[in-house]
Design a protein around this motif. Structure first.
Motif, PDB file in Angstrom:
ATOM      1  N   SER A 185      79.801   8.237   9.436  1.00 30.45           N
ATOM      2  CA  SER A 185      80.858   8.681   8.522  1.00 30.45           C
ATOM      3  C   SER A 185      81.772   7.557   8.063  1.00 30.45           C
ATOM      4  O   SER A 185      82.581   7.745   7.145  1.00 30.45           O
ATOM      5  N   SER A 186      81.675   6.372   8.679  1.00 33.33           N
ATOM      6  CA  SER A 186      82.504   5.241   8.244  1.00 33.33           C
ATOM      7  C   SER A 186      82.007   4.661   6.924  1.00 33.33           C
ATOM      8  O   SER A 186      82.745   3.952   6.237  1.00 33.33           O
ATOM      9  N   PHE A 187      80.766   4.941   6.586  1.00 31.11           N
ATOM     10  CA  PHE A 187      80.168   4.407   5.367  1.00 31.11           C
ATOM     11  C   PHE A 187      80.532   5.255   4.153  1.00 31.11           C
ATOM     12  O   PHE A 187      80.752   6.468   4.257  1.00 31.11           O
ATOM     13  N   ILE A 188      80.556   4.581   3.004  1.00 29.40           N
ATOM     14  CA  ILE A 188      80.789   5.253   1.723  1.00 29.40           C
ATOM     15  C   ILE A 188      79.450   5.341   0.999  1.00 29.40           C
ATOM     16  O   ILE A 188      78.899   4.309   0.599  1.00 29.40           O
ATOM     17  N   PRO A 189      78.869   6.537   0.831  1.00 28.99           N
ATOM     18  CA  PRO A 189      77.595   6.649   0.106  1.00 28.99           C
ATOM     19  C   PRO A 189      77.745   6.150  -1.325  1.00 28.99           C
ATOM     20  O   PRO A 189      78.720   6.459  -2.009  1.00 28.99           O
ATOM     21  N   MET A 190      76.765   5.367  -1.778  1.00 32.74           N
ATOM     22  CA  MET A 190      76.802   4.811  -3.125  1.00 32.74           C
ATOM     23  C   MET A 190      75.653   5.310  -3.997  1.00 32.74           C
ATOM     24  O   MET A 190      75.779   5.367  -5.205  1.00 32.74           O
ATOM     25  N   ALA A 191      74.524   5.653  -3.367  1.00 28.65           N
ATOM     26  CA  ALA A 191      73.373   6.172  -4.113  1.00 28.65           C
ATOM     27  C   ALA A 191      72.539   7.040  -3.188  1.00 28.65           C
ATOM     28  O   ALA A 191      72.320   6.688  -2.022  1.00 28.65           O
ATOM     29  N   VAL A 192      72.065   8.177  -3.718  1.00 27.20           N
ATOM     30  CA  VAL A 192      71.221   9.085  -2.939  1.00 27.20           C
ATOM     31  C   VAL A 192      70.038   9.515  -3.798  1.00 27.20           C
ATOM     32  O   VAL A 192      70.111   9.546  -5.028  1.00 27.20           O
ATOM     33  N   THR A 193      68.939   9.856  -3.136  1.00 31.12           N
ATOM     34  CA  THR A 193      67.769  10.374  -3.839  1.00 31.12           C
ATOM     35  C   THR A 193      67.982  11.858  -4.145  1.00 31.12           C
ATOM     36  O   THR A 193      68.947  12.480  -3.699  1.00 31.12           O
ATOM     37  N   SER A 194      67.045  12.444  -4.866  1.00 28.52           N
ATOM     38  CA  SER A 194      67.188  13.830  -5.301  1.00 28.52           C
ATOM     39  C   SER A 194      66.921  14.794  -4.142  1.00 28.52           C
ATOM     40  O   SER A 194      66.305  14.422  -3.138  1.00 28.52           O
ATOM     41  N   PRO A 195      67.340  16.058  -4.286  1.00 28.37           N
ATOM     42  CA  PRO A 195      67.044  17.065  -3.253  1.00 28.37           C
ATOM     43  C   PRO A 195      65.541  17.323  -3.088  1.00 28.37           C
ATOM     44  O   PRO A 195      65.125  17.882  -2.064  1.00 28.37           O
ATOM     45  N   LEU A 196      64.741  16.907  -4.070  1.00 27.83           N
ATOM     46  CA  LEU A 196      63.300  17.116  -3.994  1.00 27.83           C
ATOM     47  C   LEU A 196      62.584  15.976  -3.273  1.00 27.83           C
ATOM     48  O   LEU A 196      61.376  16.050  -3.048  1.00 27.83           O
ATOM     49  N   SER A 197      63.305  14.926  -2.922  1.00 24.52           N
ATOM     50  CA  SER A 197      62.706  13.805  -2.202  1.00 24.52           C
ATOM     51  C   SER A 197      62.492  14.173  -0.735  1.00 24.52           C
ATOM     52  O   SER A 197      63.047  15.163  -0.235  1.00 24.52           O
ATOM     53  N   ASN A 198      61.700  13.344  -0.057  1.00 25.19           N
ATOM     54  CA  ASN A 198      61.389  13.637   1.332  1.00 25.19           C
ATOM     55  C   ASN A 198      61.051  12.349   2.066  1.00 25.19           C
ATOM     56  O   ASN A 198      60.674  11.359   1.456  1.00 25.19           O
ATOM     57  N   SER A 199      61.168  12.402   3.391  1.00 25.35           N
ATOM     58  CA  SER A 199      60.756  11.302   4.255  1.00 25.35           C
ATOM     59  C   SER A 199      60.509  11.878   5.639  1.00 25.35           C
ATOM     60  O   SER A 199      60.729  13.071   5.878  1.00 25.35           O
ATOM     61  N   SER A 200      60.084  11.031   6.563  1.00 23.21           N
ATOM     62  CA  SER A 200      59.847  11.508   7.920  1.00 23.21           C
ATOM     63  C   SER A 200      61.139  11.918   8.617  1.00 23.21           C
ATOM     64  O   SER A 200      61.111  12.589   9.648  1.00 23.21           O
TER      65      SER A 200
END
Length: 278
Positions: A157-172
């Motif tokens: 939570s100390s980090f400031i999000p700057m870019a995120v992928t779409s809700p349709l993306s996925n990973s392990s």
């Protein structure tokens, strides 16, 4: 005769090294690599390549720590950021990147969880598109950026999000949205993590807002620490050696000793000449 042979050998070595120094590189993400996987375009835009830690005059420093960073280098980088600098770390899972974060006392990691997005992508699912978020770290002039072989960031939570992928993306690690760029206030400066160093490659920098993102990150005098790139090609090694030596010779008191080298050489030559004549 021996002096002539030594002189000829020295000239030959210098010519070979000069050729390698000026030759294009095939180093992935290399600033002198004009191929698809190089950073030559990014370098021409704002990333000034350096092959040793800058002694000053730099506001933003980029690093792709594929070959490892020592504790001494990490200590320097920590001091650089605490003093007000910006450190941009690009990685998609190099172990040395997480080692650097650990050395700096940062509780975060670049995972090996490759992100795919079958719907929101640039050409195929391994080139997901991320959304830039409004944040206080940089003025995000880009709305979307195109990633390449990106992995998910593990941040707190100390980090400031700057870019995120779409809700349709996925990973392990699970479904999206997944963070791929984030900033951490660190002293007076910021540490910025980006999990896709390929976004600034020659083949990717023209996609979506990648070039605009780079320009937004290049605040003030910007340098790119190229010594830790994943390559051991001759041109790259020569650049590391030559620029590293130049940096060493520029430091006190070695710079003063180096300035005396011509006088010392002249004294030695005169001594050799006088011994031969006696």
């Amino acid at each position: 005769m021996r002096l002539l042979l030594a002189f000829t050998a020295a000239i030959t070595i210098m010519a070979v090294m000069s050729g390698l120094l000026l030759a294009p590189s095939n180093t992935p993400y290399g600033p002198h690599n004009p191929s698809w996987n190089g950073y030559s375009t990014a370098s021409s835009m704002c990333l000034k390549p350096v092959y040793s830690l800058p002694s000053g005059g730099v506001n933003t420093l980029f690093v792709i720590p594929a070959m490892g960073v020592s504790r001494a280098e990490a200590t320097y980088l920590a001091g650089f950021v605490k003093g007000g600098g910006r450190l941009v770390i690009l990685s998609n899972g190099y172990p040395a990147s997480n080692e650097l974060l650990s050395y700096m006392g940062i509780n975060a990691s670049f995972t090996n969880a490759t992100i795919i997005d079958p719907a929101f992508n640039a050409m195929n699912q391994y080139l997901p598109i991320a959304v830039m978020l409004n944040n206080p770290v940089i003025a995000a002039n880009a709305s979307f950026i195109a990633l390449n072989n990106a992995t998910a960031l593990r941040i707190n939570s100390s980090f400031i999000p700057m870019a995120v992928t779409s809700p349709l993306s996925n990973s392990s690690l699970g479904p999206g949205p997944l963070p791929v760029a984030a900033g951490l206030p660190y002293g007076k400066g910021y540490v910025i993590l980006i999990s896709s160093p390929a976004i600034f490659m020659n083949s990717m920098i023209g996609e979506y807002g990648n070039a605009r993102l780079l320009k937004s990150l290049c605040i003030g005098s910007t340098a790119f620490l190229a010594a830790n790139l994943p390559s051991r090609s001759p041109p790259h090694l020569v650049r590391v050696a030559v620029y590293g030596l130049w940096s060493l010779l520029s430091t006190f008191p070695i710079n003063y000793l180096a300035s005396l080298a011509p006088l010392i050489i002249a004294i030695l030559l005169n001594w050799v000449k006088s011994n031969r004549s006696t």
